[in-house]
Design a protein around this motif. Structure first.
Motif, PDB file in Angstrom:
ATOM      1  N   GLU A  16       0.864  -1.177   0.000  1.00  0.00           N
ATOM      2  CA  GLU A  16       0.000   0.000   0.000  1.00  0.00           C
ATOM      3  C   GLU A  16       0.906   1.234   0.000  1.00  0.00           C
ATOM      4  O   GLU A  16       1.824   1.328   0.816  1.00  0.00           O
ATOM      5  CB  GLU A  16      -0.908  -0.004   1.228  1.00  0.00           C
ATOM      6  CG  GLU A  16      -1.873   1.149   1.262  1.00  0.00           C
ATOM      7  CD  GLU A  16      -2.818   1.095   2.457  1.00  0.00           C
ATOM      8  OE1 GLU A  16      -3.777   1.881   2.453  1.00  0.00           O
ATOM      9  OE2 GLU A  16      -2.589   0.290   3.379  1.00  0.00           O
ATOM     10  N   LYS A  20       3.118  10.919   1.894  1.00  0.00           N
ATOM     11  CA  LYS A  20       3.205  11.228   3.317  1.00  0.00           C
ATOM     12  C   LYS A  20       2.510  12.550   3.614  1.00  0.00           C
ATOM     13  O   LYS A  20       2.575  13.480   2.828  1.00  0.00           O
ATOM     14  CB  LYS A  20       4.672  11.275   3.748  1.00  0.00           C
ATOM     15  CG  LYS A  20       4.852  11.295   5.242  1.00  0.00           C
ATOM     16  CD  LYS A  20       6.291  11.074   5.607  1.00  0.00           C
ATOM     17  CE  LYS A  20       6.424  11.128   7.101  1.00  0.00           C
ATOM     18  NZ  LYS A  20       6.955   9.905   7.638  1.00  0.00           N
ATOM     19  N   LYS A  24      -4.160  10.101   3.119  1.00  0.00           N
ATOM     20  CA  LYS A  24      -4.011   8.660   2.885  1.00  0.00           C
ATOM     21  C   LYS A  24      -4.844   8.174   1.710  1.00  0.00           C
ATOM     22  O   LYS A  24      -5.566   7.189   1.797  1.00  0.00           O
ATOM     23  CB  LYS A  24      -4.269   7.835   4.138  1.00  0.00           C
ATOM     24  CG  LYS A  24      -3.682   6.435   4.018  1.00  0.00           C
ATOM     25  CD  LYS A  24      -3.784   5.646   5.285  1.00  0.00           C
ATOM     26  CE  LYS A  24      -3.271   4.237   5.045  1.00  0.00           C
ATOM     27  NZ  LYS A  24      -3.384   3.367   6.161  1.00  0.00           N
ATOM     28  N   SER A  26      -4.554   6.185  -0.883  1.00  0.00           N
ATOM     29  CA  SER A  26      -3.535   5.174  -1.174  1.00  0.00           C
ATOM     30  C   SER A  26      -3.885   4.324  -2.375  1.00  0.00           C
ATOM     31  O   SER A  26      -5.024   4.275  -2.816  1.00  0.00           O
ATOM     32  CB  SER A  26      -3.330   4.275   0.040  1.00  0.00           C
ATOM     33  OG  SER A  26      -4.479   3.505   0.274  1.00  0.00           O
ATOM     34  N   THR A  52       4.857   6.847   1.912  1.00  0.00           N
ATOM     35  CA  THR A  52       4.870   5.750   2.870  1.00  0.00           C
ATOM     36  C   THR A  52       4.466   4.479   2.129  1.00  0.00           C
ATOM     37  O   THR A  52       3.512   4.493   1.348  1.00  0.00           O
ATOM     38  CB  THR A  52       3.902   6.013   4.031  1.00  0.00           C
ATOM     39  OG1 THR A  52       4.299   7.224   4.697  1.00  0.00           O
ATOM     40  CG2 THR A  52       3.910   4.854   5.035  1.00  0.00           C
ATOM     41  N   VAL A  53       5.218   3.419   2.362  1.00  0.00           N
ATOM     42  CA  VAL A  53       4.909   2.108   1.799  1.00  0.00           C
ATOM     43  C   VAL A  53       4.643   1.174   2.968  1.00  0.00           C
ATOM     44  O   VAL A  53       5.497   0.994   3.840  1.00  0.00           O
ATOM     45  CB  VAL A  53       6.063   1.558   0.935  1.00  0.00           C
ATOM     46  CG1 VAL A  53       5.716   0.178   0.385  1.00  0.00           C
ATOM     47  CG2 VAL A  53       6.414   2.522  -0.186  1.00  0.00           C
ATOM     48  N   GLN A  54       3.451   0.609   2.994  1.00  0.00           N
ATOM     49  CA  GLN A  54       3.095  -0.356   4.036  1.00  0.00           C
ATOM     50  C   GLN A  54       2.819  -1.698   3.371  1.00  0.00           C
ATOM     51  O   GLN A  54       2.033  -1.781   2.426  1.00  0.00           O
ATOM     52  CB  GLN A  54       1.879   0.106   4.816  1.00  0.00           C
ATOM     53  CG  GLN A  54       1.545  -0.810   5.977  1.00  0.00           C
ATOM     54  CD  GLN A  54       0.570  -0.179   6.937  1.00  0.00           C
ATOM     55  OE1 GLN A  54      -0.283   0.609   6.568  1.00  0.00           O
ATOM     56  NE2 GLN A  54       0.704  -0.543   8.200  1.00  0.00           N
ATOM     57  N   HIS A  56       1.340  -5.417   3.537  1.00  0.00           N
ATOM     58  CA  HIS A  56       0.341  -6.234   4.231  1.00  0.00           C
ATOM     59  C   HIS A  56       0.653  -7.690   3.901  1.00  0.00           C
ATOM     60  O   HIS A  56       0.541  -8.099   2.748  1.00  0.00           O
ATOM     61  CB  HIS A  56      -1.066  -5.881   3.743  1.00  0.00           C
ATOM     62  CG  HIS A  56      -1.442  -4.458   3.992  1.00  0.00           C
ATOM     63  ND1 HIS A  56      -2.184  -4.072   5.087  1.00  0.00           N
ATOM     64  CD2 HIS A  56      -1.172  -3.328   3.303  1.00  0.00           C
ATOM     65  CE1 HIS A  56      -2.363  -2.765   5.048  1.00  0.00           C
ATOM     66  NE2 HIS A  56      -1.755  -2.289   3.977  1.00  0.00           N
ATOM     67  N   LYS A  67       5.920  -0.804   7.791  1.00  0.00           N
ATOM     68  CA  LYS A  67       5.927   0.291   6.837  1.00  0.00           C
ATOM     69  C   LYS A  67       7.230   1.063   6.905  1.00  0.00           C
ATOM     70  O   LYS A  67       7.953   1.010   7.899  1.00  0.00           O
ATOM     71  CB  LYS A  67       4.737   1.209   7.017  1.00  0.00           C
ATOM     72  CG  LYS A  67       4.631   1.931   8.322  1.00  0.00           C
ATOM     73  CD  LYS A  67       3.349   2.749   8.348  1.00  0.00           C
ATOM     74  CE  LYS A  67       3.089   3.308   9.727  1.00  0.00           C
ATOM     75  NZ  LYS A  67       1.855   4.080   9.770  1.00  0.00           N
ATOM     76  N   THR A  68       7.511   1.756   5.805  1.00  0.00           N
ATOM     77  CA  THR A  68       8.707   2.565   5.698  1.00  0.00           C
ATOM     78  C   THR A  68       8.409   3.728   4.756  1.00  0.00           C
ATOM     79  O   THR A  68       7.414   3.717   4.043  1.00  0.00           O
ATOM     80  CB  THR A  68       9.908   1.729   5.181  1.00  0.00           C
ATOM     81  OG1 THR A  68      11.099   2.486   5.337  1.00  0.00           O
ATOM     82  CG2 THR A  68       9.725   1.336   3.726  1.00  0.00           C
ATOM     83  N   ASP A  69       9.273   4.728   4.779  1.00  0.00           N
ATOM     84  CA  ASP A  69       9.127   5.872   3.874  1.00  0.00           C
ATOM     85  C   ASP A  69      10.151   5.781   2.766  1.00  0.00           C
ATOM     86  O   ASP A  69      11.225   5.210   2.937  1.00  0.00           O
ATOM     87  CB  ASP A  69       9.331   7.186   4.636  1.00  0.00           C
ATOM     88  CG  ASP A  69       8.203   7.480   5.613  1.00  0.00           C
ATOM     89  OD1 ASP A  69       7.088   6.967   5.397  1.00  0.00           O
ATOM     90  OD2 ASP A  69       8.432   8.217   6.576  1.00  0.00           O
TER      91      ASP A  69
END
Length: 73
Positions: A16, A20, A24, A26, A52-54, A56, A67-69
Motif C-alpha cells: 500500500e 506522506k 491517505k 492510497s 509511505t509504503v506499508q 500487508h 511500513k517505511t518511507d
C-alpha cells in the motif's frame, strides 16, 4: 522472514503506497513471489515527494503490516 526462515508460502502480500502527510489516498498493489522469500510489485510514481509504503502480509496464521518511507525526486 519469520525468525531466520524465508517465507515463500505467504497467503497474501500487498504493498500500500500513499504520499506522506496526505489524507491517505492510497493505492494497493498485489505482490508476487519471485524467489527465496522475495515478493515484488511494480508501479510508477510520477510526483516527487515522500511516500509511505506499508506491506500487508498474511502468512502462517499471522498478519503483519510493516511500513517505511521512501523519497521520490
Amino acid at each position: 522472514t519469520q525468525g531466520k526462515e524465508k517465507v515463500d508460502d505467504a497467503e497474501e502480500v500487498k504493498f500500500e503506497i500513499w504520499k506522506k502527510n496526505s489524507d491517505k489516498n492510497s493505492s494497493m498493489l498485489e505482490a508476487k513471489h519471485d524467489q527465496h522469500g522475495i515478493y515484488t510489485a511494480k508501479t510508477v510514481i510520477k510526483e516527487p515527494g515522500t511516500y509511505t509504503v506499508q506491506v500487508h502480509v498474511t502468512a502462517r496464521k499471522m498478519h503483519v503490516m510493516p511500513k517505511t518511507d521512501l523519497s521520490v525526486n
